[in-house]
Scaffold this motif. Sequence first.
Motif, PDB file in Angstrom:
ATOM      1  N   ARG A  74      45.862 161.142  93.743  1.00 26.97           N
ATOM      2  CA  ARG A  74      45.677 162.573  94.012  1.00 26.97           C
ATOM      3  C   ARG A  74      45.823 163.443  92.777  1.00 26.97           C
ATOM      4  O   ARG A  74      45.262 164.535  92.731  1.00 26.97           O
ATOM      5  CB  ARG A  74      46.678 163.041  95.056  1.00 26.97           C
ATOM      6  CG  ARG A  74      46.352 162.505  96.424  1.00 26.97           C
ATOM      7  CD  ARG A  74      47.275 163.097  97.444  1.00 26.97           C
ATOM      8  NE  ARG A  74      46.876 162.631  98.754  1.00 26.97           N
ATOM      9  CZ  ARG A  74      46.933 163.380  99.836  1.00 26.97           C
ATOM     10  NH1 ARG A  74      47.370 164.606  99.763  1.00 26.97           N
ATOM     11  NH2 ARG A  74      46.559 162.889 100.986  1.00 26.97           N
ATOM     12  N   ILE A  75      46.588 162.991  91.782  1.00 28.54           N
ATOM     13  CA  ILE A  75      46.857 163.889  90.649  1.00 28.54           C
ATOM     14  C   ILE A  75      46.314 163.417  89.311  1.00 28.54           C
ATOM     15  O   ILE A  75      46.339 164.187  88.361  1.00 28.54           O
ATOM     16  CB  ILE A  75      48.364 164.191  90.518  1.00 28.54           C
ATOM     17  CG1 ILE A  75      49.168 162.930  90.261  1.00 28.54           C
ATOM     18  CG2 ILE A  75      48.883 164.918  91.716  1.00 28.54           C
ATOM     19  CD1 ILE A  75      50.644 163.182  90.005  1.00 28.54           C
ATOM     20  N   TYR A  76      45.786 162.197  89.205  1.00 26.17           N
ATOM     21  CA  TYR A  76      45.383 161.711  87.888  1.00 26.17           C
ATOM     22  C   TYR A  76      44.195 162.482  87.316  1.00 26.17           C
ATOM     23  O   TYR A  76      44.043 162.591  86.101  1.00 26.17           O
ATOM     24  CB  TYR A  76      45.090 160.217  87.910  1.00 26.17           C
ATOM     25  CG  TYR A  76      43.706 159.859  88.405  1.00 26.17           C
ATOM     26  CD1 TYR A  76      42.669 159.620  87.513  1.00 26.17           C
ATOM     27  CD2 TYR A  76      43.433 159.761  89.764  1.00 26.17           C
ATOM     28  CE1 TYR A  76      41.402 159.296  87.971  1.00 26.17           C
ATOM     29  CE2 TYR A  76      42.180 159.448  90.218  1.00 26.17           C
ATOM     30  CZ  TYR A  76      41.172 159.210  89.317  1.00 26.17           C
ATOM     31  OH  TYR A  76      39.926 158.896  89.772  1.00 26.17           O
ATOM     32  N   ALA A  77      43.327 163.030  88.157  1.00 28.53           N
ATOM     33  CA  ALA A  77      42.135 163.719  87.677  1.00 28.53           C
ATOM     34  C   ALA A  77      42.398 165.178  87.296  1.00 28.53           C
ATOM     35  O   ALA A  77      41.518 165.832  86.761  1.00 28.53           O
ATOM     36  CB  ALA A  77      41.033 163.657  88.728  1.00 28.53           C
ATOM     37  N   ASN A  78      43.589 165.688  87.566  1.00 30.03           N
ATOM     38  CA  ASN A  78      43.909 167.072  87.198  1.00 30.03           C
ATOM     39  C   ASN A  78      43.825 167.242  85.686  1.00 30.03           C
ATOM     40  O   ASN A  78      44.142 166.328  84.926  1.00 30.03           O
ATOM     41  CB  ASN A  78      45.316 167.447  87.666  1.00 30.03           C
ATOM     42  CG  ASN A  78      45.411 167.530  89.162  1.00 30.03           C
ATOM     43  OD1 ASN A  78      44.414 167.427  89.866  1.00 30.03           O
ATOM     44  ND2 ASN A  78      46.621 167.697  89.660  1.00 30.03           N
ATOM     45  N   HIS A  79      43.447 168.429  85.264  1.00 25.13           N
ATOM     46  CA  HIS A  79      43.321 168.690  83.831  1.00 25.13           C
ATOM     47  C   HIS A  79      44.661 168.530  83.105  1.00 25.13           C
ATOM     48  O   HIS A  79      44.690 168.150  81.942  1.00 25.13           O
ATOM     49  CB  HIS A  79      42.768 170.092  83.592  1.00 25.13           C
ATOM     50  CG  HIS A  79      41.370 170.261  84.097  1.00 25.13           C
ATOM     51  ND1 HIS A  79      40.304 169.580  83.569  1.00 25.13           N
ATOM     52  CD2 HIS A  79      40.869 171.006  85.104  1.00 25.13           C
ATOM     53  CE1 HIS A  79      39.195 169.907  84.210  1.00 25.13           C
ATOM     54  NE2 HIS A  79      39.515 170.778  85.170  1.00 25.13           N
ATOM     55  N   GLY A  80      45.759 168.797  83.784  1.00 25.14           N
ATOM     56  CA  GLY A  80      47.068 168.696  83.160  1.00 25.14           C
ATOM     57  C   GLY A  80      47.603 167.278  83.042  1.00 25.14           C
ATOM     58  O   GLY A  80      48.663 167.059  82.473  1.00 25.14           O
ATOM     59  N   ALA A  81      46.897 166.291  83.573  1.00 24.12           N
ATOM     60  CA  ALA A  81      47.383 164.913  83.553  1.00 24.12           C
ATOM     61  C   ALA A  81      47.492 164.361  82.135  1.00 24.12           C
ATOM     62  O   ALA A  81      48.303 163.483  81.867  1.00 24.12           O
ATOM     63  CB  ALA A  81      46.478 164.010  84.393  1.00 24.12           C
ATOM     64  N   GLU A 113      54.972 164.499  93.471  1.00 24.85           N
ATOM     65  CA  GLU A 113      53.852 164.370  94.404  1.00 24.85           C
ATOM     66  C   GLU A 113      54.209 163.449  95.566  1.00 24.85           C
ATOM     67  O   GLU A 113      53.835 163.709  96.706  1.00 24.85           O
ATOM     68  CB  GLU A 113      52.603 163.860  93.679  1.00 24.85           C
ATOM     69  CG  GLU A 113      51.405 163.663  94.551  1.00 24.85           C
ATOM     70  CD  GLU A 113      50.824 164.945  95.137  1.00 24.85           C
ATOM     71  OE1 GLU A 113      49.963 164.842  96.036  1.00 24.85           O
ATOM     72  OE2 GLU A 113      51.223 166.043  94.715  1.00 24.85           O
ATOM     73  N   LYS A 121      55.894 164.432  87.533  1.00 22.35           N
ATOM     74  CA  LYS A 121      54.767 164.875  88.359  1.00 22.35           C
ATOM     75  C   LYS A 121      54.502 163.879  89.472  1.00 22.35           C
ATOM     76  O   LYS A 121      54.243 164.259  90.619  1.00 22.35           O
ATOM     77  CB  LYS A 121      53.502 165.015  87.516  1.00 22.35           C
ATOM     78  CG  LYS A 121      53.493 166.156  86.551  1.00 22.35           C
ATOM     79  CD  LYS A 121      52.191 166.133  85.761  1.00 22.35           C
ATOM     80  CE  LYS A 121      52.250 167.017  84.554  1.00 22.35           C
ATOM     81  NZ  LYS A 121      51.015 166.931  83.755  1.00 22.35           N
ATOM     82  N   TRP A 142      54.900 163.101  83.000  1.00 25.00           N
ATOM     83  CA  TRP A 142      54.007 162.489  83.982  1.00 25.00           C
ATOM     84  C   TRP A 142      54.804 161.826  85.107  1.00 25.00           C
ATOM     85  O   TRP A 142      54.438 161.931  86.273  1.00 25.00           O
ATOM     86  CB  TRP A 142      53.078 161.491  83.315  1.00 25.00           C
ATOM     87  CG  TRP A 142      52.286 160.721  84.306  1.00 25.00           C
ATOM     88  CD1 TRP A 142      52.452 159.428  84.669  1.00 25.00           C
ATOM     89  CD2 TRP A 142      51.232 161.222  85.131  1.00 25.00           C
ATOM     90  NE1 TRP A 142      51.560 159.088  85.652  1.00 25.00           N
ATOM     91  CE2 TRP A 142      50.799 160.174  85.951  1.00 25.00           C
ATOM     92  CE3 TRP A 142      50.613 162.451  85.260  1.00 25.00           C
ATOM     93  CZ2 TRP A 142      49.779 160.310  86.883  1.00 25.00           C
ATOM     94  CZ3 TRP A 142      49.592 162.590  86.181  1.00 25.00           C
ATOM     95  CH2 TRP A 142      49.190 161.525  86.983  1.00 25.00           C
TER      96      TRP A 142
END
Length: 157
Positions: A40-47, A109, A105, A102
């Motif tokens: 769910r979160i790996y594609a976020n720009h902040g990753a 999540e 995060k 990371w």
Amino acid sequence: MQSAATVLGVLRERGRRGLPCEELYRQLFNPQLYLLAYGRIYANHGAMTPGVTQETVDGMSARKIECIIDAMRHERYRFRPVRRVHIPKKNGKTRPLGLPTWSDKLVGEVVRLLLEAYYEPTFSDRSHGFRPRRGCHTKGVAFSAGETAAPLRRVAE
């Protein structure tokens, strides 16, 4: 270990029926939940933005998830302080932004997934703030569909 969908489904059902949420901490030992959270979160720009450490999504592996789970199991996991940066706003001023590591995060999540699964069924359908597939735009659609009993006088942003 149960699949993430099964765990979240059981929690959702317990929340819907108003049953207590017991032994929730043990669910933090389920690697399937970490894989779901990663997806769910790996594609976020902040990753790819490092926090206090240089850790980013690039360093994630099954071994890293095992280390996080082991620290959780032995109650040794500690969230690190966030890196504070100031980003520019359109009016020329800046605003502070906190950048967690990371791992933080990912754990955050997983916790959000668990709590959301339990509490989401108990929320009112008229509640639109910070909920999945809901927000200020969906509330406006609900207003226009006649959801409110009293006439709408004004809307403040």
